[in-house]
Write a protein that holds these residues in place. Structure first.
Motif, PDB file in Angstrom:
ATOM      1  N   SER A  39       0.806  -1.217   0.000  1.00  0.00           N
ATOM      2  CA  SER A  39       0.000   0.000   0.000  1.00  0.00           C
ATOM      3  C   SER A  39       0.840   1.270   0.000  1.00  0.00           C
ATOM      4  O   SER A  39       0.302   2.369  -0.198  1.00  0.00           O
ATOM      5  CB  SER A  39      -0.954   0.010   1.195  1.00  0.00           C
ATOM      6  N   HIS A 175     -11.587  -4.053   2.411  1.00  0.00           N
ATOM      7  CA  HIS A 175     -11.128  -4.834   3.555  1.00  0.00           C
ATOM      8  C   HIS A 175      -9.748  -4.293   3.920  1.00  0.00           C
ATOM      9  O   HIS A 175      -8.796  -4.442   3.142  1.00  0.00           O
ATOM     10  CB  HIS A 175     -11.038  -6.319   3.202  1.00  0.00           C
ATOM     11  N   PHE A 176      -9.634  -3.685   5.080  1.00  0.00           N
ATOM     12  CA  PHE A 176      -8.391  -2.999   5.437  1.00  0.00           C
ATOM     13  C   PHE A 176      -7.202  -3.947   5.587  1.00  0.00           C
ATOM     14  O   PHE A 176      -6.045  -3.527   5.491  1.00  0.00           O
ATOM     15  CB  PHE A 176      -8.597  -2.180   6.722  1.00  0.00           C
ATOM     16  N   ASP A 177      -7.468  -5.234   5.771  1.00  0.00           N
ATOM     17  CA  ASP A 177      -6.366  -6.209   5.835  1.00  0.00           C
ATOM     18  C   ASP A 177      -5.611  -6.268   4.511  1.00  0.00           C
ATOM     19  O   ASP A 177      -4.427  -6.651   4.485  1.00  0.00           O
ATOM     20  CB  ASP A 177      -6.919  -7.602   6.174  1.00  0.00           C
ATOM     21  N   ASN A 178      -6.287  -5.903   3.417  1.00  0.00           N
ATOM     22  CA  ASN A 178      -5.638  -5.956   2.105  1.00  0.00           C
ATOM     23  C   ASN A 178      -4.563  -4.883   1.931  1.00  0.00           C
ATOM     24  O   ASN A 178      -3.793  -4.930   0.968  1.00  0.00           O
ATOM     25  CB  ASN A 178      -6.680  -5.809   0.995  1.00  0.00           C
ATOM     26  N   HIS A 180      -2.173  -4.472   4.013  1.00  0.00           N
ATOM     27  CA  HIS A 180      -0.972  -4.967   4.683  1.00  0.00           C
ATOM     28  C   HIS A 180      -0.325  -6.051   3.825  1.00  0.00           C
ATOM     29  O   HIS A 180      -1.021  -6.855   3.203  1.00  0.00           O
ATOM     30  CB  HIS A 180      -1.322  -5.521   6.071  1.00  0.00           C
ATOM     31  N   PRO A 181       1.016  -6.077   3.765  1.00  0.00           N
ATOM     32  CA  PRO A 181       1.944  -5.153   4.437  1.00  0.00           C
ATOM     33  C   PRO A 181       2.009  -3.796   3.733  1.00  0.00           C
ATOM     34  O   PRO A 181       1.683  -3.698   2.553  1.00  0.00           O
ATOM     35  CB  PRO A 181       3.275  -5.885   4.341  1.00  0.00           C
ATOM     36  N   SER A 184       6.059  -3.960   0.761  1.00  0.00           N
ATOM     37  CA  SER A 184       6.381  -5.354   0.438  1.00  0.00           C
ATOM     38  C   SER A 184       7.744  -5.510  -0.224  1.00  0.00           C
ATOM     39  O   SER A 184       8.131  -6.623  -0.590  1.00  0.00           O
ATOM     40  CB  SER A 184       5.299  -5.933  -0.490  1.00  0.00           C
ATOM     41  N   GLY A 248      -8.064  -2.211  -1.951  1.00  0.00           N
ATOM     42  CA  GLY A 248      -8.799  -2.581  -0.747  1.00  0.00           C
ATOM     43  C   GLY A 248      -9.766  -3.724  -0.968  1.00  0.00           C
ATOM     44  O   GLY A 248     -10.107  -4.445  -0.025  1.00  0.00           O
ATOM     45  N   PRO A 251      -7.254  -8.893  -2.568  1.00  0.00           N
ATOM     46  CA  PRO A 251      -6.041  -9.198  -1.796  1.00  0.00           C
ATOM     47  C   PRO A 251      -4.785  -8.998  -2.645  1.00  0.00           C
ATOM     48  O   PRO A 251      -4.796  -9.306  -3.846  1.00  0.00           O
ATOM     49  CB  PRO A 251      -6.219 -10.676  -1.419  1.00  0.00           C
TER      50      PRO A 251
END
Length: 437
Positions: A39, A175-178, A180-181, A184, A248, A251
């Protein structure tokens, strides 16, 4: 023959020229290209937008200082740095847009293959479709800038619709998990930002588009300045919000292998059938960008020829005020370049020319930034005030352009320089004809 008021374009058509030329088919692939960085790549968009703001502001100010400067960067460079520098800018810009238009045509045909699979398997069908698009838009261009402007406005609105639907609507599916990291890569955050900014900066090429046909713009001193800044704002919103939404929704491990990231995001939001209207958006984006650049490509040689630095045949206009000879010759070159991509033995040469075109498009920004300071001091002497901000803006635009050129790669700079120098005999001949004739 000067363009009459009815054959001139206004604010919205000028803005659509900027937005349409900046937002081509390539933006639909950008989220996938940057997914491997993490991101942090979103900051690349921000840095490119800031640098492009300096360029947009500079071109806006130049349009006020030289409102009748048809040819945009060429006119500004010639006025500030002289005939030779102006000629080099125009020569490079002319070749770059020819090759870029060929690539845009190929993107258009590729997008249509979703609806017409034969275009992906038949070289003849693909070439004929590409040629049809080129020459249809050339015909539209010969109908006058008002007709091309209306076409550009319509295609820009149509291309923005799917982009804004995903850019804004997609924010509700994130989805805010997407995200992370964050980084990269194996480099520092600054290194990752520099790398992604070098990629995203090419999406802002075309920011100068409203300045090119300034002689055919209504009230150019005000219209071009507003159109340039408004066009930058719209494009930046599309780029940043679109990337946030797509990254977002999908993935990162899946996104970096996607060949249709916007279509994949649309399918997630609205179901599988949404892929088709996104593909239609890609086709319209390419078609609109091609229309805008075909229009631009007729204006540049027209401006050089008026100054007797190019063959006089390029100054010919029809009853609509369109420089039709330049447009026809340009479209012949585009057609040849496009054909190269469908000839296996010439594919690598075509890709090489496309790489060169990126460098050649950046040179006008560099020269225009240098010219801006000179023109600003000439038109508004130091005693009038405001000169410090003008110098700072010119330097910021110059440094950013130089950074962009460095990002184009060593081979592009090397061979691009050779190609520019190869134009010197043409300039010498033109200067001689101008002197004796």
């Amino acid at each position: 023959m000067a363009a009459s008021s009815k054959n001139k374009i206004g604010l919205w058509a000028s803005t659509s020229l900027v937005v349409g030329n900046m937002i081509g088919a390539g933006v639909f692939l950008m989220p996938a290209a940057m997914a491997s960085f993490g991101s942090v790549s979103l900051l690349g968009w921000v840095f490119s937008a800031i640098g492009s703001f300096f360029l947009a502001k500079m071109f806006s100010n130049l349009s006020k200082l030289l409102p009748e400067g048809t040819g945009g960067p060429y006119a500004y460079t010639r006025h500030g740095l002289g005939d030779f520098a102006g000629f080099l800018v125009a020569w490079g810009y002319y070749l770059a847009t020819s090759c870029a238009n060929a690539a845009i045509t190929i993107s258009f045909v590729s997008a249509l293959s979703t609806f017409f699979p034969i275009l992906a398997t038949s070289t003849l069908a693909a070439v004929l479709t590409g040629l049809s698009a080129i020459w249809l838009l050339t015909w539209v261009g010969t109908r006058g800038i008002a007709t091309s402007g209306n076409m550009q406005l319509a295609t820009t609105i149509l291309k923005l619709l799917p982009l804004f639907v995903i850019a804004i609507g997609g924010l509700f599916f994130i989805h805010f998990d997407n995200f992370h990291p964050f980084n990269s890569t194996n480099t520092s955050v600054f290194g990752a930002i520099t790398a992604t900014a070098s990629m995203t900066m090419f999406s802002f090429i075309g920011i100068e588009s409203a300045t090119i046909p300034s002689g055919s713009v209504a009230d150019p001193g005000k219209t071009i300045a507003k159109a340039t800044m408004l066009g930058l704002l719209i494009a930046t919103l599309v780029y940043v919000l679109g990337s946030v939404s797509v990254m977002g929704i999908i993935p990162p491990k899946i996104l970096q292998h996607s060949v249709t990231p916007y279509a994949d995001a649309a399918a997630f939001m609205f179901g599988p059938s949404a892929r088709y209207w996104v593909s239609a958006g890609v086709a319209i984006a390419a078609f609109g960008a091609l229309n805008g650049w075909v229009l631009v490509q007729g204006q540049v040689p027209f401006a050089i020829a008026k100054d007797k630095l190019f063959p006089a045949i390029f100054t010919r206009q029809n009853s609509k005020g369109a420089p039709y000879v330049g447009m026809i010759i340009s479209s012949i070159i585009i057609s040849l370049f496009m054909g190269m991509n469908y000839t296996k033995a010439l594919v690598e040469q075509f890709r090489f020319l496309l790489l060169l075109s990126v460098f050649m498009m950046l040179i006008p920004y560099l020269f225009s930034a240098a010219s801006y300071i000179i023109i600003r001091v000439e038109k508004k002497p130091l005693q009038s005030g405001g000169w410090l901000s003008a110098i700072v803006l010119g330097l910021l635009a110059f440094v950013y352009s130089l950074w962009e050129i460095a990002g184009a790669g060593q081979s592009s700079v090397y061979y691009g320089f050779i190609l520019l120098m190869a134009a010197i005999p043409f300039y010498v001949w033109g200067a001689y004809k101008k002197k004796v004739g």
